[in-house]
Design a protein around this motif. Structure first.
Motif: not given
Length: 118
Positions: A13-14, A16-17, A20-21, A32
């Protein structure tokens, strides 16, 4: 195994986050990435958090594999005989197989049992 599995889900999840940036533009993505490398910079060295996460990830993969092997061995021991081996009562198995073969057409095709011949 559950703890390592939860960590893997959180990691995905992290990750993927972070990926997505890229949709927010190059500046957001680079910011990021820089933030990950300099996180807790006075306490940790440059890229310290990333190396800690890499080591934890490798350790948890090994723990996850060890747990899987342990559970597999435990299940194998609890089961007793391996799959595909003949049981202790082959005569009863032959009888059960014969009964299934004899009654299965009756249940599948609605043929009366008297019409079936062995």
């Amino acid at each position: 195994m559950a703890v390592s599995g939860v960590f893997f889900v959180l990691f995905v999840l992290m990750h993927s986050y972070g990926n997505l940036k890229i949709l927010a533009g190059p500046e957001a993505y680079n910011e990021y990435a820089h933030h990950l490398r300099t996180f807790l910079m006075p306490i940790l060295p440059y890229e310290g958090l990333l190396w800690i996460l890499r080591i934890v990830l490798v350790v948890l993969v090994l723990v996850h594999m060890g747990s899987a092997i342990h559970l597999w061995m435990r299940g194998r021991k609890a089961r007793g005989a391996a799959y595909g081996q003949e049981e202790e009562h082959p005569q009863q198995l032959r009888r059960a197989h014969h009964d299934v073969r004899r009654h299965l057409p009756h249940h599948l095709h609605r043929v009366p049992p008297a019409a079936l011949h062995d």
